[in-house]
Design an enzyme around this catalytic site. Structure first.
Site, PDB file in Angstrom:
ATOM      1  N   GLU A  50      -7.412  -5.490   4.761  1.00 14.36           N
ATOM      2  CA  GLU A  50      -5.953  -5.453   4.849  1.00 14.36           C
ATOM      3  C   GLU A  50      -5.564  -4.275   5.728  1.00 14.36           C
ATOM      4  O   GLU A  50      -5.816  -3.124   5.382  1.00 14.36           O
ATOM      5  CB  GLU A  50      -5.331  -5.270   3.454  1.00 14.36           C
ATOM      6  CG  GLU A  50      -5.690  -6.392   2.481  1.00 14.36           C
ATOM      7  CD  GLU A  50      -5.075  -6.201   1.097  1.00 14.36           C
ATOM      8  OE1 GLU A  50      -4.196  -5.328   0.945  1.00 14.36           O
ATOM      9  OE2 GLU A  50      -5.490  -6.916   0.171  1.00 14.36           O
TER      10      GLU A  50
ATOM     11  N   HIS B 178       7.635  -5.394   1.997  1.00 13.83           N
ATOM     12  CA  HIS B 178       6.385  -5.103   2.717  1.00 13.83           C
ATOM     13  C   HIS B 178       6.334  -5.933   3.997  1.00 13.83           C
ATOM     14  O   HIS B 178       6.392  -7.162   3.955  1.00 13.83           O
ATOM     15  CB  HIS B 178       5.203  -5.455   1.815  1.00 13.83           C
ATOM     16  CG  HIS B 178       3.886  -4.922   2.289  1.00 13.83           C
ATOM     17  ND1 HIS B 178       3.307  -5.292   3.490  1.00 13.83           N
ATOM     18  CD2 HIS B 178       3.032  -4.045   1.720  1.00 13.83           C
ATOM     19  CE1 HIS B 178       2.153  -4.661   3.618  1.00 13.83           C
ATOM     20  NE2 HIS B 178       1.958  -3.901   2.560  1.00 13.83           N
TER      21      HIS B 178
ATOM     22  N   GLU C   8      -9.221  -5.700  -5.082  1.00 12.32           N
ATOM     23  CA  GLU C   8      -9.057  -4.261  -5.337  1.00 12.32           C
ATOM     24  C   GLU C   8      -9.351  -3.888  -6.785  1.00 12.32           C
ATOM     25  O   GLU C   8      -8.445  -3.510  -7.545  1.00 12.32           O
ATOM     26  CB  GLU C   8      -7.657  -3.802  -4.940  1.00 12.32           C
ATOM     27  CG  GLU C   8      -7.421  -3.846  -3.447  1.00 12.32           C
ATOM     28  CD  GLU C   8      -6.152  -3.095  -3.018  1.00 12.32           C
ATOM     29  OE1 GLU C   8      -5.252  -2.907  -3.833  1.00 12.32           O
ATOM     30  OE2 GLU C   8      -6.083  -2.710  -1.845  1.00 12.32           O
TER      31      GLU C   8
HETATM   32  C1  GAL Z   1      -3.044  -3.974  -1.531  1.00 16.80           C
HETATM   33  C2  GAL Z   1      -3.285  -5.287  -2.220  1.00 16.80           C
HETATM   34  C3  GAL Z   1      -2.461  -6.397  -1.619  1.00 16.80           C
HETATM   35  C4  GAL Z   1      -1.053  -5.933  -1.390  1.00 16.80           C
HETATM   36  C5  GAL Z   1      -1.067  -4.732  -0.501  1.00 16.80           C
HETATM   37  C6  GAL Z   1       0.298  -4.207  -0.145  1.00 16.80           C
HETATM   38  O1  GAL Z   1      -3.283  -2.906  -2.405  1.00 16.80           O
HETATM   39  O2  GAL Z   1      -4.636  -5.660  -2.165  1.00 16.80           O
HETATM   40  O3  GAL Z   1      -2.476  -7.514  -2.476  1.00 16.80           O
HETATM   41  O4  GAL Z   1      -0.460  -5.644  -2.617  1.00 16.80           O
HETATM   42  O5  GAL Z   1      -1.751  -3.701  -1.165  1.00 16.80           O
HETATM   43  O6  GAL Z   1       0.203  -3.075   0.668  1.00 16.80           O
END
Ligand code: GAL
Length: 647
Positions: free
Chosen positions: A313, A364, A142
């Protein structure tokens, strides 16, 4: 259409790995992404690599039949590296060093850090580049997350001066481009130029625009440094990067050109909470996500990847980082997965395999709970895997008939001089996209220099810098074209054009913007179309034109004009007006509008139409009578998905 998962073997005891791998495979997962935050374990001391654990992790996952996506760990440099090169840290707009202790603690302009990155990437690629289970590399993680694209360090200042030298050749040219005669801002040499922060009041907008362009180029070259190494040492593997939602600080089209696949990180509930517009929308779609937020990004990143894209993700349950973090309704994780496939994703990968019981992201969710019991997101992933077994394997998405031109530079410009609080090109583009989707139209996103041929309708919600080349490309498309407020209102240097806005567009549409005004909420402009008044917001161009108005402001001045297939909108339409505009443009372009039931969206992929219900109530799939459903049926409960073959 495949499923993946993000996994952090280093965060769990080694005796869990084989079982994790077996359970992933049994669930129907084929790809696993690892490694992107593990530099301190790969190289615990400077120059002393420890690959044993990663060898074992990769071999364990591969033995279960999983394909590996390996992340380069450059988003989390180890403490010893930061201590050795303290000037590799970024400096914030407030002039303070952004310190160690979380992640992304580096400045894209640190040459010392670039050398270190090249070293660790080379070492990784030499070790794993030809591993039979390795199918892809992810560069870093990111880019830009946590506001890290723009840095105001001494390193950035130095490279900015070099960048300016290459762009302008002479400091006189820079002074002209920036209008430096204003407020005594003339420079005698490039060496005198500083980054545009810590000024008493706003810095020169052309200076800021160039700083944004420079910072974007820094991300491109930082990524390319890694890509070049990986291509050389790891042939035949896809190279990807995971982009973010509602993030525009660098030009993703430019980074995308160096990648094989664009990927992005889709967190529908987090995005709705943080960016999703009205409070009413935030409540209505609280647990389903806004019907267009994921779709908008799916289509944008499909364009960045020139057709090839993944979700790297996928939100699996509540996230930890929004102001409030609700749980999705049952079935929604499955629906988001199918939505991504409908928009052409090759892979949907969930973040993360198991919720971590420690550190920043312990709140999370993952596919599994911290006690290793499969969570709801996990069972929904398994359901998708089951469904995929009998679902036809679809090709990628074909070209749509409608395109929306999206410009990162436009967003920088409107951020630098919004002129009205809330005027951002990104959100005007999103609201335009949303209206097209409510009308049942599939949309392709285009860079301003993208291939415009073959479209029937092209919308440019706002393109302040409209070059002659971009205009020629739009013209050659033969499409019905609509440009929104502020289009053509700036030269590439950020000046008002000599012939005023909409600049070069005036050769196709004889209207001139002689004044602009911005208006606070409560004083919004009203637009009259066919005798009916509609809400607009924030902005009003005063047009001098002989063209007949398709719609007017309440004082009778034109709010929408057209010259044949060229249209110009002089305001930011509210949703109802946007629907009207889309319907009329579609009619002129020969397209059929299928107004969606509220909260329902459809998307076509390779001869199959998908429908998803984002509304919190029952809906009906807009499918013809007697159709054979490949998935679901006509009744769409909240979060339900249907799919059927189309002619
Ligand atoms: C994204 C990131 C991940 C994790 C995720 C949590 O922005 O790439 O490493 O932090 O969010 O939602």
């Amino acid at each position: 259409m495949r499923l993946g998962v993000c996994y952090y073997p280093e965060q769990w005891p080694q005796d869990m790995w084989a079982d994790d791998a077996a359970r992933m495979a049994a669930l129907g997962i084929s790809h696993v992404r690892i490694g992107e935050f593990a530099w301190a374990l790969m190289e615990p001391d400077p120059g002393h690599y420890d690959w044993a654990w990663l060898d074992l992790a990769i071999d364990t996952l591969a033995a279960a039949g999983l394909k590996i996506v390996l992340g380069t760990p450059t988003a989390t440099p180890p403490k010893w590296l930061v201590d050795a090169h303290p000037d590799m840290l970024a400096v914030g707009e407030d002039g303070r060093v952004r310190g160690y202790g979380s992640r992304r603690h580096y400045c894209f302009s640190s040459e010392a850090y670039r050398v270190e990155c090249a070293r660790i990437v080379t070492a990784m690629a030499e070790r794993y580049g030809r591993h039979p289970a390795l199918v892809a590399w992810q560069t870093d993680n990111e880019f830009g997350c946590h506001d890290t694209t723009l840095s105001y360090s001494a390193n950035a200042a130095g490279r900015f001066r070099t960048w300016l030298g290459a762009r302008y050749q002479s400091v006189e040219a820079l002074n002209r481009a920036w209008g430096a005669v204003f407020w005594s801002q003339a420079y005698r040499s490039f060496e005198e130029v500083e980054p545009p922060n810590l000024t008493v009041t706003e810095a020169n907008p052309s200076h800021r625009l160039d700083y944004n362009r420079f910072a974007s180029d820094e991300v491109v070259s930082f990524n390319r440094l890694q890509v070049d190494i990986l291509r050389r040492l790891s042939p035949g593997r896809d190279i990807v990067h995971n982009f973010m939602g509602f993030y525009t600080e660098f030009d993703h089209f430019h980074v995308g050109r160096d990648l094989d696949v664009a990927t992005w990180d889709s967190y529908p509930l987090g995005f709705l909470e943080m960016f999703g517009g009205s409070n009413e929308d935030k409540l209505r779609y609280l647990r389903q996500g806004h019907p267009d937020i994921s779709g908008f990004h799916h289509d944008l990143y499909r364009a960045c990847g020139r057709g090839r894209w993944w979700v790297m993700e996928q939100q699996p349950g509540p996230v930890n980082w929004a102001t409030y973090n609700p749980a999705p309704i049952p079935g929604m994780v499955r629906a988001w997965t199918w939505e991504a496939f409908a928009h052409g994703a090759e892979l949907v990968s969930y973040f993360r395999w198991r919720q971590a019981p420690f550190a920043q992201e312990q709140m999370h969710a993952g596919l599994n709970r911290p006690d290793n019991v499969l969570d709801r997101g996990g069972s929904e992933a398994r359901q998708v895997a089951e469904e995929l077994k009998t679902f036809p394997d679809l090709g990628l998405c074909g070209r749509s008939r409608v395109a929306l031109v999206f410009s990162y530079e436009a967003d920088w410009l409107t951020k630098i001089q919004p002129h009205a609080r809330g005027f951002r090109s990104l959100f005007l583009a999103f609201e335009t996209y949303s209206a097209l989707r409510r009308a049942g139209l599939d949309v392709d996103m285009l860079a301003p220099d993208g291939d415009m041929s073959g479209y029937d309708l092209i919308l440019a919600p706002t393109l302040p810098v409209l070059s002659e080349e971009d205009l020629a490309r739009l013209d050659a498309s033969g499409a019905v074209i609509v440009c929104g407020p502020r289009t053509g209102s700036r030269t590439k240097d950020g000046h008002i054009p000599a012939d005023l806005g909409p600049g070069p567009l005036q050769t196709h549409l004889s209207a001139k913007v002689v004044r602009v005004e911005s208006l606070r909420p409560g004083a919004d402009p009203k637009v009259v179309l066919d005798g009916q008044a509609f809400d607009a917001k924030l902005w009003r161009d005063d047009l001098e034109t002989d063209l007949p108005a398709l719609a007017t402001f309440e004082d009778g001045k034109p709010a929408w004009v057209a010259d044949g297939r060229w249209h110009y909108l002089a305001t930011w339409p509210g949703p109802e007006l946007m629907d009207q505009v889309v319907a009329r443009l579609a009619r002129q372009a020969g397209l059929t509008v299928n107004l969606m039931p509220e909260g329902v969206r459809t998307r076509d992929r390779d001869g199959v139409r998908f429908a998803i219900n984002f509304a919190p109530e029952m809906r009906s799939a807009p499918a013809p009578e007697g159709v054979q459903f490949l998935l679901g049926g006509r009744d769409l409960a909240p979060g339900a998905v249907a799919a059927w073959q189309i002619a």
